[in-house]
Design an enzyme around this catalytic site. Structure first.
Site, PDB file in Angstrom:
ATOM      1  N   GLU A 141      45.774  34.371  30.319  1.00 45.77           N
ATOM      2  CA  GLU A 141      45.015  33.208  29.828  1.00 45.77           C
ATOM      3  C   GLU A 141      44.335  32.452  30.966  1.00 45.77           C
ATOM      4  O   GLU A 141      44.995  32.039  31.929  1.00 45.77           O
ATOM      5  CB  GLU A 141      45.971  32.273  29.062  1.00 45.77           C
ATOM      6  CG  GLU A 141      45.243  31.136  28.378  1.00 45.77           C
ATOM      7  CD  GLU A 141      46.149  30.253  27.519  1.00 45.77           C
ATOM      8  OE1 GLU A 141      47.279  30.673  27.199  1.00 45.77           O
ATOM      9  OE2 GLU A 141      45.715  29.135  27.193  1.00 45.77           O
ATOM     10  N   LYS A 165      54.444  24.970  24.237  1.00 42.66           N
ATOM     11  CA  LYS A 165      53.736  26.220  24.558  1.00 42.66           C
ATOM     12  C   LYS A 165      53.022  26.042  25.902  1.00 42.66           C
ATOM     13  O   LYS A 165      53.004  26.945  26.749  1.00 42.66           O
ATOM     14  CB  LYS A 165      52.751  26.568  23.437  1.00 42.66           C
ATOM     15  CG  LYS A 165      52.067  27.915  23.581  1.00 42.66           C
ATOM     16  CD  LYS A 165      50.785  27.862  24.412  1.00 42.66           C
ATOM     17  CE  LYS A 165      50.143  29.233  24.558  1.00 42.66           C
ATOM     18  NZ  LYS A 165      48.982  29.208  25.465  1.00 42.66           N
ATOM     19  N   ASP A 212      63.578  38.479  32.232  1.00 40.67           N
ATOM     20  CA  ASP A 212      63.551  38.626  30.777  1.00 40.67           C
ATOM     21  C   ASP A 212      62.954  37.360  30.160  1.00 40.67           C
ATOM     22  O   ASP A 212      63.655  36.384  29.918  1.00 40.67           O
ATOM     23  CB  ASP A 212      65.002  38.858  30.303  1.00 40.67           C
ATOM     24  CG  ASP A 212      65.106  39.144  28.825  1.00 40.67           C
ATOM     25  OD1 ASP A 212      64.166  38.825  28.072  1.00 40.67           O
ATOM     26  OD2 ASP A 212      66.154  39.677  28.415  1.00 40.67           O
ATOM     27  N   HIS A 221      38.889  24.356  30.323  1.00 36.26           N
ATOM     28  CA  HIS A 221      39.390  25.638  29.837  1.00 36.26           C
ATOM     29  C   HIS A 221      38.251  26.600  29.511  1.00 36.26           C
ATOM     30  O   HIS A 221      38.256  27.751  29.931  1.00 36.26           O
ATOM     31  CB  HIS A 221      40.272  25.426  28.606  1.00 36.26           C
ATOM     32  CG  HIS A 221      40.798  26.697  28.029  1.00 36.26           C
ATOM     33  ND1 HIS A 221      41.848  27.371  28.600  1.00 36.26           N
ATOM     34  CD2 HIS A 221      40.411  27.428  26.964  1.00 36.26           C
ATOM     35  CE1 HIS A 221      42.083  28.460  27.903  1.00 36.26           C
ATOM     36  NE2 HIS A 221      41.216  28.521  26.902  1.00 36.26           N
TER      37      HIS A 221
HETATM   38  P1  NDP Z   1      72.141  44.451  35.837  1.00 33.86           P
HETATM   39  O1  NDP Z   1      72.828  45.227  34.804  1.00 33.86           O
HETATM   40  O2  NDP Z   1      71.080  45.134  36.641  1.00 33.86           O
HETATM   41  O3  NDP Z   1      73.234  43.805  36.760  1.00 33.86           O
HETATM   42  C1  NDP Z   1      72.969  43.110  37.937  1.00 33.86           C
HETATM   43  C2  NDP Z   1      73.570  43.862  39.075  1.00 33.86           C
HETATM   44  O4  NDP Z   1      73.183  43.261  40.303  1.00 33.86           O
HETATM   45  C3  NDP Z   1      75.076  43.797  39.023  1.00 33.86           C
HETATM   46  O5  NDP Z   1      75.523  44.992  38.480  1.00 33.86           O
HETATM   47  C4  NDP Z   1      75.505  43.644  40.476  1.00 33.86           C
HETATM   48  O6  NDP Z   1      76.114  44.860  40.792  1.00 33.86           O
HETATM   49  C5  NDP Z   1      74.200  43.518  41.256  1.00 33.86           C
HETATM   50  N1  NDP Z   1      74.178  42.400  42.205  1.00 33.86           N
HETATM   51  C6  NDP Z   1      73.801  42.505  43.509  1.00 33.86           C
HETATM   52  N2  NDP Z   1      73.829  41.306  44.114  1.00 33.86           N
HETATM   53  C7  NDP Z   1      74.256  40.422  43.201  1.00 33.86           C
HETATM   54  C8  NDP Z   1      74.461  39.006  43.231  1.00 33.86           C
HETATM   55  N3  NDP Z   1      74.275  38.284  44.331  1.00 33.86           N
HETATM   56  N4  NDP Z   1      74.858  38.398  42.106  1.00 33.86           N
HETATM   57  C9  NDP Z   1      75.038  39.098  40.959  1.00 33.86           C
HETATM   58  N5  NDP Z   1      74.871  40.432  40.870  1.00 33.86           N
HETATM   59  C10 NDP Z   1      74.467  41.103  41.989  1.00 33.86           C
HETATM   60  O7  NDP Z   1      71.404  43.164  35.217  1.00 33.86           O
HETATM   61  P2  NDP Z   1      71.969  41.948  34.399  1.00 33.86           P
HETATM   62  O8  NDP Z   1      73.406  42.083  34.040  1.00 33.86           O
HETATM   63  O9  NDP Z   1      71.564  40.736  35.141  1.00 33.86           O
HETATM   64  O10 NDP Z   1      71.156  42.062  33.045  1.00 33.86           O
HETATM   65  C11 NDP Z   1      69.795  41.730  32.998  1.00 33.86           C
HETATM   66  C12 NDP Z   1      69.050  42.755  32.187  1.00 33.86           C
HETATM   67  O11 NDP Z   1      69.646  42.881  30.901  1.00 33.86           O
HETATM   68  C13 NDP Z   1      67.627  42.363  31.942  1.00 33.86           C
HETATM   69  O12 NDP Z   1      66.802  43.498  32.139  1.00 33.86           O
HETATM   70  C14 NDP Z   1      67.606  41.984  30.463  1.00 33.86           C
HETATM   71  O13 NDP Z   1      66.343  42.176  29.876  1.00 33.86           O
HETATM   72  C15 NDP Z   1      68.645  42.903  29.886  1.00 33.86           C
HETATM   73  N6  NDP Z   1      69.256  42.518  28.623  1.00 33.86           N
HETATM   74  C16 NDP Z   1      69.003  41.323  28.010  1.00 33.86           C
HETATM   75  C17 NDP Z   1      69.620  40.989  26.825  1.00 33.86           C
HETATM   76  C18 NDP Z   1      69.347  39.655  26.206  1.00 33.86           C
HETATM   77  O14 NDP Z   1      69.827  39.367  25.101  1.00 33.86           O
HETATM   78  N7  NDP Z   1      68.599  38.768  26.826  1.00 33.86           N
HETATM   79  C19 NDP Z   1      70.542  41.915  26.172  1.00 33.86           C
HETATM   80  C20 NDP Z   1      70.802  43.122  26.935  1.00 33.86           C
HETATM   81  C21 NDP Z   1      70.162  43.405  28.117  1.00 33.86           C
HETATM   82  P3  NDP Z   1      77.285  44.982  41.815  1.00 33.86           P
HETATM   83  O15 NDP Z   1      78.023  43.690  41.810  1.00 33.86           O
HETATM   84  O16 NDP Z   1      78.066  46.127  41.362  1.00 33.86           O
HETATM   85  O17 NDP Z   1      76.562  45.215  43.114  1.00 33.86           O
END
Ligand code: NDP
Length: 429
Positions: free
Chosen positions: A82, A269, A285, A383
């Site tokens: 936009e 919005k 997300d 706009h």
């Molecule tokens: P991931 O599954 O990719 O998990 C994040 C990973 O980052 C962890 O497994 C962790 O792994 C790693 N990590 C590394 N550094 C850090 C840190 N400092 N803090 C936290 N984690 C760290 O992603 P999310 O669990 O965040 O899920 C987000 C995704 O899920 C998005 O793509 C979203 O669209 C999707 N989603 C959304 C839903 C919704 O309802 N909104 C439903 C289902 C999915 P480790 O600790 O092992 O290194």
């Protein structure tokens, strides 16, 4: 970035902008290639991200400039189709930086997982049993995702509510467990879902009920970020409008949105016009952020303004925006999409908390941009002039013809595709 002030950026060619950015930010050749080749996300990677892939879909990526937040300079990557959103955010950020910039704060990053239990013979007893077994359940949840605990996060607490107690329908009576999880720098959806799914059998054992849903809540009201600005009226003076007139117009506009859902939806919005582009650019997300933000805007029982604007005792205009902000600097697509990685790097944010705070500051700027325009010249003047180029393209203009046709549309005060088509035909002759 040492500065987010880049005068004349809007007048440069894309190539010149990249040169400036290379100087200020030290862009790598790979970044430049990603930014200007047709597709920054290669189709092979895209094919692994979602199903049935046939290609990738591009959006313009612009930079919101002039942002000073908690004394730090930020250049804001904004992916949006936009016109006028990026210009408006940058215009307001310049005013606010002259007033000292935005200040922000945020809560701890605690997200919520929900478990639905039905069919308990005694819901009150089941609730008591869950609360008595709280530490066992928290430990089991953390055992399902030990890496987040070693990062300083994990399941911290839980709560239980009985819904529709005493209802005649067995379908509506249920016990809901709310698991509070610190997700550190991740949005956390996947880790939350892993935790709630893993403790479901234990929950069934404790409650003697049946578990159905096990999923995060996108109503992240324990993961809030807040931005604030204070602007003296003289900084708001616009054309023939005095600063005091603009300030009062903004407050009247806010009060309209605070009292009327029809206005509040459009007002909000406009706030999401600033928030979504940075959430998208950083690979987060945006559906989750949108859903949480609108629910928060209705938290007092009526859908209302997300922002709050008022006059302080010194006559300054004060603005505030607080929203749930379930974004991450790791996880999801943040490190998969090359431009999401680039955007996070350009922002220079060190944590998800910092990213969340920057996002609400941009939302607050965007809201003031819209309210200031509405309370003075009206939204169309700025706009439509910027939109005229898209109108020219929609009418078939290409290359240098785009700006020529756009200028003619503005001059003739007819920014319409029909008129643009006529002009394109004339130009071709
Ligand atoms: P991931 O599954 O990719 O998990 C994040 C990973 O980052 C962890 O497994 C962790 O792994 C790693 N990590 C590394 N550094 C850090 C840190 N400092 N803090 C936290 N984690 C760290 O992603 P999310 O669990 O965040 O899920 C987000 C995704 O899920 C998005 O793509 C979203 O669209 C999707 N989603 C959304 C839903 C919704 O309802 N909104 C439903 C289902 C999915 P480790 O600790 O092992 O290194």
């Amino acid at each position: 970035m040492d500065t987010s002030r880049i005068p004349g950026f809007y007048n440069m060619t894309v190539q010149e902008r990249l040169e400036v950015l290379s100087r200020l930010h030290g862009l790598q050749d790979e970044d430049i290639e990603n930014l200007i080749i047709d597709s920054s996300l290669d189709v092979g990677t895209a094919d692994k991200m979602i199903e049935n892939v046939i290609g990738t879909f591009e959006l313009p990526l612009g930079l919101g400039l002039n942002f000073l937040i908690n004394g730090k300079e930020y250049v804001i990557p904004m992916a949006i189709e936009e016109a006028s959103v990026v210009a408006s955010a940058s215009h307001i950020a310049k005013i606010v930086r002259n007033a000292g910039g935005f200040t922000t704060e945020s809560t701890e990053r605690v997200m919520i997982g929900q478990i639905q239990v039905v069919g308990c013979s005694d819901f009150i007893l089941a609730k008591e049993e869950i609360l008595q077994n709280k530490s066992v359940l928290l430990e089991a949840a953390n055992n399902a995702y030990p890496s987040i605990v070693s990062r300083g996060g994990g399941a911290e607490d839980l709560d239980v509510r009985i819904l529709n107690e005493g209802s005649d329908s067995v379908y509506s009576q249920m016990l809901i467990i709310y698991l509070y999880i610190n997700t550190c720098d991740a949005m956390g959806a996947n880790m939350i879902n892993t935790m709630v799914e893993s403790i479901a059998p234990l929950v069934e054992e404790i409650t003697k009920g049946k578990v159905y849903l096990r999923i995060l809540s996108n109503y992240a009201d324990r993961c809030l970020a807040k931005a604030h600005c204070v602007i003296s009226p003289e900084l708001l003076q616009t054309g023939d409008f005095s600063g005091e007139e603009v300030r009062d117009g903004v407050i009247h506009a806010y009060q309209f949105a605070a009292s009327d859902p029809y206005r509040a939806v459009t007002h909000n919005k406009g706030i999401m016009n600033g928030i979504d582009p940075i959430v998208i650019a950083t690979g987060n997300d945006w559906r989750a952020v949108e859903a949480g933000a609108h629910a928060y805007a209705a938290r007092n029982g009526q859908y209302s303004s997300m922002t709050n604007w008022f006059k302080d005792e010194n006559g300054n205009l004060v603005g505030e925006l607080e929203l749930p902000m379930s974004v991450g600097t790791v996880g999801g697509a943040t490190r998969v999409h090359p431009l999401a990685k680039f955007s996070l790097d350009l922002l220079g944010v060190k944590s998800a908390k910092e990213l969340a705070e920057v996002i609400v500051a941009v939302g607050l700027a965007q809201n003031l941009g819209a309210l200031k325009a509405l309370a003075t010249d009206g939204i169309q003047k700025g706009h439509m002039a910027l939109h005229s180029r898209s109108v020219a393209i929609a009418a078939g203009a290409t290359g240098e013809m785009i700006d020529i046709i756009a200028q003619e549309l503005i001059k003739e005060k007819q920014i319409r595709v029909g008129k643009a088509k006529e002009l394109v035909e004339q130009y071709k002759k």
